[in-house]
Design a protein around this motif. Structure first.
Motif, mmCIF file in Angstrom:
data_model
loop_
_atom_site.group_PDB
_atom_site.id
_atom_site.type_symbol
_atom_site.label_atom_id
_atom_site.label_comp_id
_atom_site.label_asym_id
_atom_site.label_seq_id
_atom_site.Cartn_x
_atom_site.Cartn_y
_atom_site.Cartn_z
ATOM 1 N N ASP A 191 -30.737 -101.715 1.923
ATOM 2 C CA ASP A 191 -31.161 -100.876 3.050
ATOM 3 C C ASP A 191 -30.394 -101.191 4.329
ATOM 4 O OD1 ASP A 191 -33.059 -100.139 1.237
ATOM 5 O OD2 ASP A 191 -34.773 -100.819 2.384
ATOM 6 N N TRP A 192 -29.956 -102.411 4.464
ATOM 7 C CA TRP A 192 -29.355 -102.872 5.719
ATOM 8 C C TRP A 192 -27.866 -102.574 5.854
ATOM 9 C CZ3 TRP A 192 -25.588 -106.425 4.727
ATOM 10 C CH2 TRP A 192 -25.670 -107.137 3.537
ATOM 11 N N GLU B 237 -36.134 -103.890 6.941
ATOM 12 C CA GLU B 237 -34.978 -103.122 6.477
ATOM 13 C C GLU B 237 -33.665 -103.700 6.976
ATOM 14 O OE1 GLU B 237 -35.390 -98.994 7.287
ATOM 15 O OE2 GLU B 237 -37.153 -98.781 6.027
#
Length: 96
Positions: A3-4, A33
């Motif tokens: 997600d990052w 996240e």
């Protein structure tokens, strides 16, 4: 894909959570996240931002000019752009 990290064809944008003033500079792991990174530098006069850019450049084997702060100049939540690398390369370097 994590997600990052976001890839845009020219490089990547990282969503980071920064903890300045730590004992040592290191990647800690996930924080919501974002990817959490502890920095030994204090959050004073931009020293933590400079340390973050230097750390990421060294870890990824790119020049400091390839790493730039997109947002979060004075916040713990930061977006950092790194040109000339792919998402898989960044994942391999930062999640080991």
């Amino acid at each position: 894909m994590a997600d990052w990290i976001r890839s845009d064809g020219k490089g990547v944008i990282l969503l980071l959570h920064i903890q300045p003033g730590a004992k040592k500079t290191e990647v800690v792991g996930r924080h919501g996240e974002a990817l959490k990174i502890r920095l030994a530098a204090p959050p004073v006069d931009g020293k933590a931002n400079e340390a973050l850019i230097a750390y990421l450049a060294a870890k990824l084997g790119v020049g400091r000019t390839a790493v730039g702060l997109v947002s979060g100049q004075t916040a713990r939540a930061k977006r950092v752009r790194i040109d000339g690398v792919g998402a898989e390369e960044v994942l391999a370097a930062l999640e080991k």
